[in-house]
Design an enzyme around this catalytic site. Structure first.
Site, PDB file in Angstrom:
ATOM      1  N   CYS A 311       0.783  -1.244   0.000  1.00 15.08           N
ATOM      2  CA  CYS A 311       0.000   0.000   0.000  1.00 15.08           C
ATOM      3  C   CYS A 311       0.817   1.299   0.000  1.00 15.08           C
ATOM      4  O   CYS A 311       0.344   2.294  -0.556  1.00 15.08           O
ATOM      5  CB  CYS A 311      -1.050   0.010   1.100  1.00 15.08           C
ATOM      6  SG  CYS A 311      -0.419  -0.279   2.757  1.00 15.08           S
ATOM      7  N   ARG A 341      10.258  -9.878  -0.207  1.00  8.77           N
ATOM      8  CA  ARG A 341      10.877  -9.724   1.118  1.00  8.77           C
ATOM      9  C   ARG A 341      12.026 -10.694   1.239  1.00  8.77           C
ATOM     10  O   ARG A 341      11.867 -11.878   0.929  1.00  8.77           O
ATOM     11  CB  ARG A 341       9.877 -10.051   2.235  1.00  8.77           C
ATOM     12  CG  ARG A 341       8.798  -9.031   2.293  1.00  8.77           C
ATOM     13  CD  ARG A 341       7.855  -9.257   3.432  1.00  8.77           C
ATOM     14  NE  ARG A 341       6.782  -8.276   3.300  1.00  8.77           N
ATOM     15  CZ  ARG A 341       5.799  -8.113   4.153  1.00  8.77           C
ATOM     16  NH1 ARG A 341       5.725  -8.865   5.221  1.00  8.77           N
ATOM     17  NH2 ARG A 341       4.896  -7.187   3.945  1.00  8.77           N
ATOM     18  N   GLU A 343      13.562 -13.024   3.161  1.00  3.83           N
ATOM     19  CA  GLU A 343      13.141 -13.741   4.374  1.00  3.83           C
ATOM     20  C   GLU A 343      14.274 -14.522   5.015  1.00  3.83           C
ATOM     21  O   GLU A 343      14.101 -15.146   6.039  1.00  3.83           O
ATOM     22  CB  GLU A 343      11.970 -14.686   4.066  1.00  3.83           C
ATOM     23  CG  GLU A 343      10.669 -13.965   3.719  1.00  3.83           C
ATOM     24  CD  GLU A 343       9.918 -13.466   4.952  1.00  3.83           C
ATOM     25  OE1 GLU A 343      10.453 -13.573   6.065  1.00  3.83           O
ATOM     26  OE2 GLU A 343       8.804 -12.950   4.770  1.00  3.83           O
ATOM     27  N   ARG A 352       5.984 -19.231   3.131  1.00  8.70           N
ATOM     28  CA  ARG A 352       6.894 -18.142   3.471  1.00  8.70           C
ATOM     29  C   ARG A 352       7.943 -18.055   2.384  1.00  8.70           C
ATOM     30  O   ARG A 352       8.817 -18.909   2.283  1.00  8.70           O
ATOM     31  CB  ARG A 352       7.545 -18.393   4.833  1.00  8.70           C
ATOM     32  CG  ARG A 352       8.366 -17.206   5.306  1.00  8.70           C
ATOM     33  CD  ARG A 352       8.843 -17.421   6.729  1.00  8.70           C
ATOM     34  NE  ARG A 352       7.800 -17.098   7.678  1.00  8.70           N
ATOM     35  CZ  ARG A 352       7.554 -15.858   8.134  1.00  8.70           C
ATOM     36  NH1 ARG A 352       8.288 -14.847   7.724  1.00  8.70           N
ATOM     37  NH2 ARG A 352       6.594 -15.642   8.983  1.00  8.70           N
ATOM     38  N   GLU A 360      -4.076  -6.284  -2.391  1.00 12.76           N
ATOM     39  CA  GLU A 360      -4.023  -5.300  -1.304  1.00 12.76           C
ATOM     40  C   GLU A 360      -5.277  -4.437  -1.378  1.00 12.76           C
ATOM     41  O   GLU A 360      -5.556  -3.799  -2.390  1.00 12.76           O
ATOM     42  CB  GLU A 360      -2.759  -4.444  -1.427  1.00 12.76           C
ATOM     43  CG  GLU A 360      -2.639  -3.341  -0.401  1.00 12.76           C
ATOM     44  CD  GLU A 360      -2.113  -3.797   0.968  1.00 12.76           C
ATOM     45  OE1 GLU A 360      -1.837  -5.010   1.131  1.00 12.76           O
ATOM     46  OE2 GLU A 360      -2.007  -2.954   1.867  1.00 12.76           O
ATOM     47  N   ASP A 421      -4.983 -10.485  12.497  1.00  9.24           N
ATOM     48  CA  ASP A 421      -4.499 -11.540  11.596  1.00  9.24           C
ATOM     49  C   ASP A 421      -5.551 -12.625  11.469  1.00  9.24           C
ATOM     50  O   ASP A 421      -6.230 -12.961  12.452  1.00  9.24           O
ATOM     51  CB  ASP A 421      -3.233 -12.195  12.182  1.00  9.24           C
ATOM     52  CG  ASP A 421      -1.969 -11.505  11.705  1.00  9.24           C
ATOM     53  OD1 ASP A 421      -2.056 -10.602  10.850  1.00  9.24           O
ATOM     54  OD2 ASP A 421      -0.889 -11.888  12.206  1.00  9.24           O
ATOM     55  N   GLU A 434      -0.757 -17.654   9.199  1.00  6.91           N
ATOM     56  CA  GLU A 434      -1.363 -16.330   9.029  1.00  6.91           C
ATOM     57  C   GLU A 434      -1.565 -16.146   7.530  1.00  6.91           C
ATOM     58  O   GLU A 434      -0.600 -16.118   6.776  1.00  6.91           O
ATOM     59  CB  GLU A 434      -0.348 -15.358   9.618  1.00  6.91           C
ATOM     60  CG  GLU A 434      -0.601 -13.938   9.462  1.00  6.91           C
ATOM     61  CD  GLU A 434       0.735 -13.184   9.603  1.00  6.91           C
ATOM     62  OE1 GLU A 434       1.584 -13.571  10.441  1.00  6.91           O
ATOM     63  OE2 GLU A 434       0.921 -12.234   8.841  1.00  6.91           O
ATOM     64  N   ASN A 437      -4.524 -10.351   6.633  1.00  4.00           N
ATOM     65  CA  ASN A 437      -4.748  -9.454   7.765  1.00  4.00           C
ATOM     66  C   ASN A 437      -5.744  -8.361   7.396  1.00  4.00           C
ATOM     67  O   ASN A 437      -6.057  -8.164   6.219  1.00  4.00           O
ATOM     68  CB  ASN A 437      -3.422  -8.856   8.262  1.00  4.00           C
ATOM     69  CG  ASN A 437      -2.702  -8.040   7.195  1.00  4.00           C
ATOM     70  OD1 ASN A 437      -3.293  -7.597   6.221  1.00  4.00           O
ATOM     71  ND2 ASN A 437      -1.413  -7.847   7.383  1.00  4.00           N
ATOM     72  N   CYS A 463      -6.119  -1.058   5.674  1.00  2.00           N
ATOM     73  CA  CYS A 463      -5.738  -1.900   4.552  1.00  2.00           C
ATOM     74  C   CYS A 463      -5.808  -3.355   4.965  1.00  2.00           C
ATOM     75  O   CYS A 463      -5.837  -3.688   6.149  1.00  2.00           O
ATOM     76  CB  CYS A 463      -4.353  -1.556   4.016  1.00  2.00           C
ATOM     77  SG  CYS A 463      -2.999  -2.045   5.077  1.00  2.00           S
ATOM     78  N   ARG A 470      -0.765 -17.960   0.429  1.00  2.00           N
ATOM     79  CA  ARG A 470      -1.193 -18.413   1.755  1.00  2.00           C
ATOM     80  C   ARG A 470      -2.623 -18.939   1.728  1.00  2.00           C
ATOM     81  O   ARG A 470      -2.935 -19.895   2.437  1.00  2.00           O
ATOM     82  CB  ARG A 470      -1.040 -17.274   2.750  1.00  2.00           C
ATOM     83  CG  ARG A 470       0.424 -16.837   2.830  1.00  2.00           C
ATOM     84  CD  ARG A 470       0.840 -16.694   4.224  1.00  2.00           C
ATOM     85  NE  ARG A 470       2.269 -16.464   4.325  1.00  2.00           N
ATOM     86  CZ  ARG A 470       2.850 -15.779   5.308  1.00  2.00           C
ATOM     87  NH1 ARG A 470       2.102 -15.245   6.253  1.00  2.00           N
ATOM     88  NH2 ARG A 470       4.149 -15.656   5.361  1.00  2.00           N
TER      89      ARG A 470
END
Ligand code: SER
Ligand code: ZN
Length: 504
Positions: A311, A341, A343, A352, A360, A421, A434, A437, A463, A470
Site C-alpha cells: 500500500c 521480502r 526472508e 513463506r 491489497e 491476523d 497467518e 490481515n 488496509c 497463503r
C-alpha cells in the site's frame, strides 16, 4: 525516564562585545529565564525541569552561555529561543550574531535506561555509565540542533527502551475468534504434494516459485472468490500501484525506520551508454561470469526497493490533497504485481517466500467510516471462510504491521487502531498459518502523506492484504488434492487440473 541536558555554547558576534552591553545581556538573560523559557512548559513542572541560562560570560566577540534543562524547553531549544531574543537588542549596538559554537553538549539519563538502548551514531562521542545512569556527550553543531536531532535521539532511546521492556513478553497475540474444528481426510504437506504433482517448481531465485497451470487455476479461483464475494460487492475499485518503491515513499510511510534487513534493493545504471558498459559485456563474453564488482562500480543507488508492503506506493496519488466529502470512504485495491521480502532463513514451502502475490485492499475516510469499513470487511471474510471455503480458521489481534515493519513491538495506543491476523490451521504440522490481515491504520498514513478530508475531521485509513500463496496453502493444507472433498463451488471454479507439461 530521567532526562537532563547540559549545553555550553558561544554566540559569536561580528565585533567585540563592549562593557555597556553587559547590563542589556543581564536583563535579557533574566527575561529569558523567567518568561521566554516558560512558554509551553506544563504548569506543574518543577524548577530545574525547564531550561535556564545558569551562567554567562563575555569573551571578546563571544557571549558564552551555559544552559541546563530537564525535559522542557530543552537546553538546545532554549539556546535557539535566546538567540532570537537577543539579536535585535544587540543589533542596536551594531552587533550581529555571526555563528554559534557548541563547546559542550551532554545528556544525562537515569538508571532505567539500559546501555544497550543507546544507539551507536556519529553524533554520540562518548557514553559514560555510573550508578545513577549514564551520560552521553554529543558532537552536534548548530544545524543538528536546528534540525531537532537531539530530540529525535531521545525519542529513539525511549523507543528502544520500550521495545526492550516489551520484548520480554514475546510477540503480541490475542485470540479474538475461533471457528469450529473441521477435520478432513488430508494431513499432508501441500507444498510437497504440489511439487510432486508438477503444480509448482522452484524458481531460479531464493524463495520464488514458478506456478504451472494447475496451480494457477486454484490461485485464480481463490482470487476470483475474494474479488467477487468480498471486494466488488463492498464497492472496491481496482487501481494499479507501482512496484518499485523509492526512499521518499518509505520515509513518509515509516518503513525507512526499519525495513532494511528485508528489502530487495533496486539500483540504476550510472549511464545507459553501451560504451560505458562494454568492459562488463566483454568480460562476460570471455569468461562466462557476470562481473558483479564491475557492475557495482557502474550503478547508482539503491534508489529504493521492490514492493514490500504494497500500500505505501499508493499514497503519492493523494499526497497533499484534501478529499471531497462525497467521495468518502474511498475503497480501492491493487493486484498488479508481486511483493518481495528477503526472508533469509525463514523461507518455508509456498507459505513463506521471498516473492509473493497479494491483493491489497485499501480504504480511507473519517475515523468512523474507516472503522465501519473494517467491520464490513471482517464480516465478509468470515462468511467466505465459513460458507465458501469451509476452513478451520481464527482471528487474533497482533502487533500492527506498520509498527512491526518499523521494528516496533507491542500494540497501538489508540483504541481500534491495529492489525487483526487471520490464521488457518495446517493439519500437517499442527500449526496455524497467518493467511491474511485486516488493519485500521488510524491517521498514520494520511499524516505521513499529508492527506486531509473536507470536513476537517482527522483522515484515517485501513488496509488488508490477501496473500494468495497463503490462501492456497491454507485451502490445500486442509482440503487436500481430492476434489471430491472440496466445497462444490470451489471445485467448479477451479475445474479439472490442466496438465500441459510431460517430462521425459
Ligand atoms: N500492507 C499490509 C502489510 O504489509 C497489508 O498487506 O501487511
Ligand atoms: Zn497495506
Amino acid at each position: 525516564m530521567l532526562l537532563r541536558f547540559s549545553l555550553e555554547a558561544d554566540l559569536i558576534f561580528n565585533a567585540a562585545i563592549p562593557p555597556e552591553a553587559e547590563p542589556v545581556i543581564e536583563e535579557k538573560v533574566t527575561e529569558a529565564n523567567t518568561v521566554l523559557f516558560l512558554r509551553g512548559v506544563p504548569r506543574d513542572a518543577a524548577e530545574g525541569e525547564y531550561g535556564q541560562i545558569t551562567s554567562w560570560d563575555v569573551q571578546e566577540n563571544r557571549l558564552c552561555l551555559r544552559i541546563e534543562s530537564g525535559p522542557y524547553t530543552r537546553s538546545h531549544d532554549a539556546l535557539l529561543r535566546f538567540r532570537k531574543q537577543i539579536a535585535p537588542v544587540m543589533g542596536k549596538l551594531r552587533l550581529g550574531v555571526r555563528g554559534i559554537d557548541i563547546r559542550h553538549f551532554s545528556i544525562r539519563l537515569g538508571d532505567d535506561v539500559e546501555e544497550s538502548c543507546i544507539p551507536r551514531l556519529p553524533f554520540i562521542s562518548s557514553v559514560e555509565v555510573d550508578e545513577a545512569g549514564c551520560e552521553l556527550t554529543l558532537a552536534m553543531d548548530l544545524a543538528d540542533l536546528e534540525n531537532k536531532t537531539p530530540d529525535r535521539l531521545i525519542n529513539l532511546i525511549e523507543e528502544k527502551a520500550e521495545n526492550a521492556a516489551y520484548g520480554g513478553k514475546g510477540e503480541h497475540w490475542e485470540l479474538l475468534f475461533e471457528s469450529k474444528k473441521r477435520t478432513g481426510a488430508y494431513s499432508g504437506n501441500p507444498t510437497e504434494d504440489m511439487v510432486a504433482r508438477g503444480w509448482i517448481r522452484h524458481g531460479a531465485s531464493r524463495g520464488q516459485w514458478i506456478f504451472a497451470p494447475q496451480a494457477v487455476q486454484l490461485v485464480r479461483a481463490l482470487e476470483q472468490i475474494a474479488i467477487e464475494e468480498i471486494i466488488r460487492p463492498l464497492g472496491w475499485k481496482e487501481m494499479i500501484f507501482p512496484k518499485l518503491v523509492t526512499w521518499d515513499v518509505w520515509k513518509n510511510s515509516g518503513h525507512a525506520k526499519g525495513v532494511y534487513p528485508e528489502i530487495y534493493y533496486v539500483c540504476t545504471p550510472k549511464s545507459r551508454d553501451p560504451a560505458y558498459w562494454e568492459e562488463v559485456t566483454d568480460y562476460y563474453k570471455v569468461t562466462g561470469d557476470v562481473p558483479i564488482e564491475m557492475i557495482r562500480d557502474r550503478i547508482d543507488g539503491p534508489i529504493g526497493g521492490m514492493c514490500y508492503a504494497q500500500c505505501p506506493p499508493f499514497w503519492p496519488f493523494v499526497k497533499g490533497e484534501t478529499l471531497a466529502q462525497d467521495c468518502l470512504p474511498i475503497r480501492v485495491f491493487d493486484r498488479s504485481g508481486t511483493s518481495h521480502r528477503y526472508e533469509s532463513g525463514g523461507i518455508h514451502g509456498i507459505e513463506r517466500v521471498d516473492e509473493f502475490h497479494r491483493i491489497e485492499v485499501l480504504w480511507l475516510g473519517t475515523k468512523e467510516q474507516t472503522i465501519a469499513v473494517a467491520d464490513e470487511l471482517h464480516e465478509a471474510y468470515a462468511r467466505v471462510f465459513e460458507e465458501i471455503l469451509e476452513l478451520e480458521w481464527r482471528r487474533a489481534k497482533v502487533t500492527p504491521w506498520f509498527m512491526a515493519q518499523e521494528g516496533l513491538v507491542g500494540v497501538s495506543e489508540t483504541e481500534r487502531v491495529g492489525t487483526t491476523d487471520y490464521e488457518a490451521y495446517l493439519p500437517y504440522n499442527g500449526s496455524y498459518l497467518e493467511f491474511q490481515n485486516v488493519s485500521i491504520n488510524g491517521n498514520k498514513y494520511p499524516k505521513g502523506f499529508n492527506v486531509k478530508v473536507q470536513s476537517g475531521e482527522e483522515c484515517w485509513s485501513g488496509c488488508s492484504g490477501i496473500g494468495l500463496e497463503r490462501w492456497v496453502a491454507a485451502f490445500l493444507g486442509q482440503k487436500g488434492f481430492d476434489m471430491a472433498d472440496w466445497p462444490e463451488n470451489v471445485a467448479r471454479l477451479v475445474g479439472e487440473p490442466e496438465e500441459v507439461f510431460r517430462f521425459l
